[in-house]
Design an enzyme around this catalytic site. Structure first.
Site: not given
Ligand code: GLP
Length: 264
Positions: A137, A144
Site C-alpha cells: 500500500n 501508513e
C-alpha cells in the site's frame, strides 16, 4: 532519485548490497545504518553478511536503527522486530548488540519511547544509509497512507491491508497487533542515503506511485522524491508499472564508470 531495474531478485540484492557496502566504507567504521524488517531486504542482509564473513566489511563498530516495532507483542516475541533484527542483522553482520536499536514498542510510556528513539538517532550522528522496503500500500517503515510527510517517530495504527500482509508471520491475523511505533517520514528523509528494494508484482503499484506519482501522503513512499540521494532497486515485476522504464534502464546502462557501485 536513481531507479535501477535489475533482471532478477538476486541481482536486486547484489546491487543494493554493493551500494550499502560502499556507503559503509565511505562513512567509516562507526557508520550508522538504518535497517528495515520484512522479507524484501533479507537477501541484501545475506550479501552484507558474506562480506563481513570474508573480511571485506567490518561492522563491529557500526550502529543500526530499525525503522519500527509492533506495539502489543510481549518482549522477546519471535515476530517482534527486535527479534527479527537480531536474527537477520545483528548476529549475521556481527554487530555489537548494544549498538543495534529498535523502537521500544514494549514501553509503558510509548510517547516517551518515541522521543527517546529520535534522540538516540541524533546522538548517534544521524543515519548514514537507510535500507528500506515498501509495503504493497506504499508504506515505508510503518507509515501508513496519509502519514504526515513531516512525521517523526510515533505510534501508528496499522491498516487492515498491512495486518493481512503480515499475518503470514503469525498463526492467525488475530495475533497481528493493531499498533506500532515507527520512525516518521521526516525521520527517514533525514538519512543521508536511502536504498529501497522491492521485488514482485504485488509491489508494482507502490513502486510506480513512489517513483512517478505525485508526492502525496496517500502513497507515503513518494516522500522519497524529496530525498537528495535515494536509490530504488527493483526487479522486473516490481518495475512493471513504471512509465519511464526504458529511461531508467538506459540510464543505468550508460552510468559512467566512476559512478558504478563496486560489486566487491
Ligand atoms: C513491513 C515493514 C516495512 C516493510 C514492509 C514490506 O510491514 N514495516 O518496513 O518494508 O512491510 O514488507 P515485505 O518486505 O515483507 O514485503
Amino acid at each position: 532519485m536513481e531507479v535501477i531495474i535489475c533482471t532478477t531478485a538476486e541481482e536486486v540484492a547484489d546491487v543494493a548490497a554493493s551500494k550499502v557496502a560502499r556507503v559503509c566504507r565511505d562513512a567509516g567504521s562507526e557508520v550508522v545504518i538504518g535497517v528495515a524488517t520484512g522479507s524484501s531486504p533479507i537477501a541484501l542482509y545475506e550479501r552484507l553478511a558474506s562480506r563481513v564473513a570474508d573480511g571485506r566489511l567490518d561492522l563491529s563498530h557500526a550502529s543500526a536503527f530499525a525503522l519500527d516495532e509492533y506495539v502489543g507483542l510481549p518482549a522477546g516475541h519471535p515476530e517482534s522486530y527486535a527479534e527479527i533484527i537480531r536474527r537477520h542483522v545483528t548476529e549475521p553482520l556481527r554487530m555489537d548488540p548494544s549498538r543495534v536499536h529498535t523502537p521500544n514498542g514494549f514501553a509503558d510510556d510509548i510517547e516517551q519511547a518515541a522521543l527517546d528513539y529520535e534522540q538516540a538517532i541524533v546522538d548517534a550522528g544521524g543515519v548514514d544509509v537507510q535500507i528500506l522496503g515498501v509495503g504493497s500500500n506504499g508504506h515505508i517503515g510503518f507509515n501508513e497512507p496519509t502519514s504526515s510527510l513531516a512525521s517523526r517517530t510515533r505510534i501508528k495504527t496499522l491498516t487492515e491491508a498491512t495486518r493481512h500482509d503480515n499475518a503470514r508471520f503469525f498463526d492467525s491475523i488475530d495475533q497481528v497487533p493493531h499498533h506500532c511505533l515507527t520512525q516518521g517520514l521526516g525521520t527517514i528523509r533525514a538519512a543521508r542515503e536511502v536504498v529501497l528494494v522491492a521485488q514482485g508484482a504485488h509491489k508494482a503499484d507502490a513502486v510506480a506511485a513512489l517513483v512517478e506519482g505525485p508526492v502525496t501522503s496517500r502513497w507515503p513512499g513518494s516522500v522519497l522524491q524529496l530525498h537528495q540521494h535515494a536509490t530504488i532497486v527493483v526487479d522486473p515485476s516490481a518495475a512493471s508499472k513504471l512509465e519511464l522504464l526504458e529511461y531508467y534502464q538506459l540510464t543505468y546502462a550508460q552510468k559512467p564508470a566512476w559512478q558504478r557501485f563496486d560489486a566487491r
